[in-house]
Each structure stands twice: as C-alpha cells, then as structure tokens.
Scaffold this motif. Structure first.
Motif, mmCIF file in Angstrom:
data_model
loop_
_atom_site.group_PDB
_atom_site.id
_atom_site.type_symbol
_atom_site.label_atom_id
_atom_site.label_comp_id
_atom_site.label_asym_id
_atom_site.label_seq_id
_atom_site.Cartn_x
_atom_site.Cartn_y
_atom_site.Cartn_z
ATOM 1 N N GLY A 128 13.578 -67.730 -14.467
ATOM 2 C CA GLY A 128 12.474 -67.635 -13.658
ATOM 3 C C GLY A 128 11.575 -69.074 -14.019
ATOM 4 N N LEU A 129 11.627 -69.377 -15.129
ATOM 5 C CA LEU A 129 10.867 -70.579 -15.451
ATOM 6 C C LEU A 129 11.184 -71.813 -14.855
ATOM 7 N N LEU A 130 12.645 -72.019 -14.763
ATOM 8 C CA LEU A 130 13.215 -72.986 -14.059
ATOM 9 C C LEU A 130 13.084 -72.994 -12.378
ATOM 10 N N TRP A 131 13.303 -72.095 -11.734
ATOM 11 C CA TRP A 131 13.515 -71.866 -10.455
ATOM 12 C C TRP A 131 12.010 -72.075 -9.995
ATOM 13 N N ALA A 192 17.636 -66.442 -9.438
ATOM 14 C CA ALA A 192 17.904 -67.571 -8.198
ATOM 15 C C ALA A 192 17.957 -66.825 -6.808
ATOM 16 N N GLN A 193 18.969 -65.492 -7.196
ATOM 17 C CA GLN A 193 19.285 -64.687 -6.284
ATOM 18 C C GLN A 193 17.940 -64.069 -5.633
ATOM 19 N N GLN A 194 16.934 -63.698 -6.311
ATOM 20 C CA GLN A 194 15.614 -63.164 -5.899
ATOM 21 C C GLN A 194 14.722 -64.289 -5.371
ATOM 22 N N ALA A 195 14.919 -65.532 -5.637
ATOM 23 C CA ALA A 195 14.208 -66.636 -5.193
ATOM 24 C C ALA A 195 14.842 -66.861 -3.504
ATOM 25 N N ILE A 256 16.943 -55.280 -4.780
ATOM 26 C CA ILE A 256 17.136 -56.371 -4.194
ATOM 27 C C ILE A 256 16.004 -56.418 -3.169
ATOM 28 N N GLY A 257 15.758 -55.207 -2.391
ATOM 29 C CA GLY A 257 14.759 -55.327 -1.269
ATOM 30 C C GLY A 257 13.244 -55.431 -2.082
ATOM 31 N N LEU A 258 12.988 -54.823 -3.054
ATOM 32 C CA LEU A 258 11.498 -54.737 -3.701
ATOM 33 C C LEU A 258 11.408 -56.137 -4.349
ATOM 34 N N GLY A 259 12.425 -56.533 -4.893
ATOM 35 C CA GLY A 259 12.343 -57.804 -5.395
ATOM 36 C C GLY A 259 12.223 -58.902 -4.664
ATOM 37 N N ALA A 260 12.683 -58.955 -3.609
ATOM 38 C CA ALA A 260 12.507 -60.150 -2.498
ATOM 39 C C ALA A 260 11.094 -60.071 -2.063
ATOM 40 N N VAL A 261 10.536 -58.758 -1.714
ATOM 41 C CA VAL A 261 9.120 -58.770 -1.338
ATOM 42 C C VAL A 261 8.138 -59.495 -2.567
ATOM 43 N N LEU A 262 8.582 -59.080 -3.841
ATOM 44 C CA LEU A 262 7.694 -59.364 -4.962
ATOM 45 C C LEU A 262 7.727 -61.077 -5.198
ATOM 46 N N VAL A 263 8.958 -61.742 -4.761
ATOM 47 C CA VAL A 263 9.002 -63.028 -5.003
ATOM 48 C C VAL A 263 8.060 -63.634 -3.963
ATOM 49 N N THR A 264 8.002 -63.271 -3.057
ATOM 50 C CA THR A 264 7.268 -63.798 -1.805
ATOM 51 C C THR A 264 5.901 -63.995 -2.115
ATOM 52 N N ALA A 272 10.250 -61.861 -11.853
ATOM 53 C CA ALA A 272 11.300 -61.408 -12.838
ATOM 54 C C ALA A 272 10.696 -60.994 -14.136
ATOM 55 N N MET A 273 9.739 -61.214 -14.645
ATOM 56 C CA MET A 273 8.831 -60.470 -15.720
ATOM 57 C C MET A 273 8.593 -59.314 -15.281
ATOM 58 N N GLY A 274 7.963 -58.862 -14.275
ATOM 59 C CA GLY A 274 7.425 -57.416 -14.048
ATOM 60 C C GLY A 274 8.659 -56.581 -13.954
ATOM 61 N N MET A 275 9.702 -57.184 -13.402
ATOM 62 C CA MET A 275 10.980 -56.183 -13.316
ATOM 63 C C MET A 275 11.636 -55.958 -14.375
ATOM 64 N N ILE A 276 11.619 -56.775 -15.746
ATOM 65 C CA ILE A 276 11.779 -56.857 -16.900
ATOM 66 C C ILE A 276 10.948 -55.551 -17.233
ATOM 67 N N ALA A 277 9.782 -55.706 -17.421
ATOM 68 C CA ALA A 277 8.985 -54.470 -17.597
ATOM 69 C C ALA A 277 9.699 -53.235 -17.141
#
Length: 324
Positions: A128-131, A192-195, A256-264, A272-277
């Motif tokens: 997450g930091l790198l991307w 990276a996939q989420q990005a 995958i679906g919710l992650g894609a929405v969050l990244v935008t 990534a951190m929110g999904m870690i929680a």
C-alpha cells in the motif's frame, strides 16, 4: 453548505469507509477458513483454489449477465480500453487473486492462520505504501507523510500483538519461515490488484466488470496450475457434498468488489489498512463463533484488534482534514 454540514458529511463518509473496509476485510479470513477446510477435504490445494475461483466466476457471470447495471457497465470495457483509461495489463489483475487463493490453500494448513495473517498484512501494508507512492491506484500519487507511515507501522505491530498467542506455540521456526514468503508476496501483490481494480472500476463506473474480469483471469491461471499438477501427481479426492465448502468464491467477490470501490475513494494504503482491520475483526468473530482447533483468544488478541482500528484512524487523519 455550512462548515458544520461539511464536517458532518466528512465524518459520515469516513465512518462509511471504515464499515465498508471492515466488511471487505472480514471476507478474507472467512474465505481462508473455507478454503483451508476444502483443501483438507479434497487433499489437493490446487483443486481447492480452482473450486473457490470457479464458484466466484459463476456468481459474477450471473450478476454481470442478469442485472441491467451489469450488462450496461460491461459495455464500458472496450471504450475504456480504446481511450487508454484502462491498459490491457490491468485485465490481468485477477491472476494475482488466483495466487492469493492458492497461497491460502497451500500454506494455512502448515503455518497456521496466525502466521499467514501476519505475513499477508505486512505485505499489504508495504504494498500500500509503495503503490500509493508511485500512483498505481486511481487516486494518483499520495505523499507518504509521517502520519501515514506511522499508521502503517502501528498496523503491523498491532497485528503482531494480536496473533502473538498463536505465534508463541510454533516450533521448527526455520521450516515454516520459508513458507511465510508465499503469503507475504501474496499480500504485497494483493494491494496492487486492488489498485488496478480501482482504476478499472473508476473507468467503468462500477466494480462489476472489474470483478468479473478478475475471476476470469484468476480461473484461467488456476486451471493451468491444476492441469500441471494432474500431470505430475494425478487427481486428489472426489468433490465434497458439503455446501459451505463452495462459499470461498462468493466471499472473494465481496472482497474484490468492495476493495475496488474503496481504492477509488481513499487510495491503496488506506483501503489496505481498513481491510486489515476487517481481517482481524472477522478473524476474532470467527474464532469466537466457530473456533478452529488450536485457536487461542487472549487479552492481546482483543486489544491488538482495537489497536489496529486506532492505526487506521491515525493514517486517515490527513485525508479527513483534506476533505474538511
């Protein structure tokens, strides 16, 4: 709109972000538990991973083909490719998802859920930091200020604290330490996939096409991997009749679906951190309701989970201030 109304809307938006991230993250340990049990049942991690992705693909084909929004947004894929908003290699993001599910099936039964979680979380945080720094996600480049880095480090420490009761019981450290590389790289590439999914969702106006394309690419990779495995060692056990063994794919659709929405909305690192929680909260709830053999829940487990939520809030502060 007054400053008070803007502040309230900002606060409500970030509460919504946290709830969505927790829901997305909670699907991961549930999927891991299902795929681990399925692997033990069929005695074949490659077949288990293929079953998981195939059921997700069937569900996404139904959603994309049978709903008006799904059919409408699928028609946006080609125009987005022609305009250059989506590069052809974005469509291969699902291959990373296939690797992530295969990592679950291959390693959880050997190194345990605790070590798997630490490795994945570390990979997701570093990724997450790198991307975010290079601008891979749809939100573009994000500065890695002190608050963001502190939040990321605090997240990793909180996860280590949460799973410390399970970690302390391991023997033969060097044996399973080598296996940790698999979920570590799976977590790193997963961010990276989420990005890439976020970029696609922004271009299509919906996460449905990106999620479907993910499952097509991931299933194709896992079919090839399973065919190679068949040539080397033959088939495993027969397919199980227990219905919940086939829920790994639908849970992957949620993630995958919710992650894609969050990244935008918030960028790769915060998503990534929110999904870690969400992963830790989901794991805690799962262990309380249906504990697996060897599960240990202590004060460190609960407090470490709460500390992870604090870390996410800390890392979110620059974005909350900017929104206000």
């Amino acid at each position: 709109m007054s400053a008070v109304d803007q502040s309230r809307r900002s606060f409500a938006a970030w509460v919504g972000f946290l709830l969505t991230a927790v829901a997305a993250g909670a699907a991961i340990p549930s999927q891991g538990r299902v795929n681990s049990e399925l692997t033990a049942e069929v005695d074949d991690p490659f077949l288990a991973a293929l079953i998981s992705f195939s059921t997700g693909l069937i569900l996404m084909l139904a959603i994309a083909g049978l709903t008006p929004r799904g059919r409408r947004t699928l028609r946006e894929v080609r125009p987005a490719l022609r305009r250059g908003e989506v590069r052809w290699w974005y469509l291969l993001a699902g291959c990373i998802g296939g690797y992530f599910v295969l990592a679950q099936s291959l390693t959880i039964g050997i190194i345990g859920v605790a070590v798997f979680t630490v490795a994945v979380v570390t990979g997701q945080t570093l990724g997450g930091l790198l991307w975010d720094r290079i601008g891979l996600g749809p939100a573009g480049r994000k500065r890695l200020n002190t608050v963001r880095v502190l939040g990321a480090l605090l997240t990793v420490l909180a996860v280590l604290w949460t799973v410390s009761p399970q970690l302390s019981g391991h023997t033969g450290a060097w044996t399973w330490l080598l296996l940790v590389i698999v979920p570590l790289t799976a977590g790193f590439t997963n961010s990276a996939q989420q990005a890439l999914n976020g970029r696609q969702s922004a271009a299509y106006g919906s996460p449905i096409p990106a999620t479907l394309i993910n499952f097509i690419a991931g299933t194709a990779v896992l079919v090839l991997a399973y065919l190679v495995k068949l040539l080397v060692s033959g088939a495993g056990e027969a397919l199980p009749s227990t219905p919940w063994f086939y829920l790994g794919g639908p849970l992957g659709c949620v993630f995958i679906g919710l992650g894609a929405v969050l990244v935008t909305r918030v960028g790769v690192l915060l998503a990534a951190m929110g999904m870690i929680a969400g992963q830790l909260i989901g794991s805690l709830m799962l262990d309380l309701v249906a504990p697996a053999p060897g599960t240990v829940i202590t004060t460190a487990t609960v407090l470490g989970t709460l500390l992870t939520l604090v870390a996410v809030v800390i890392a979110s502060l620059p974005d909350i201030r900017r929104t206000r």
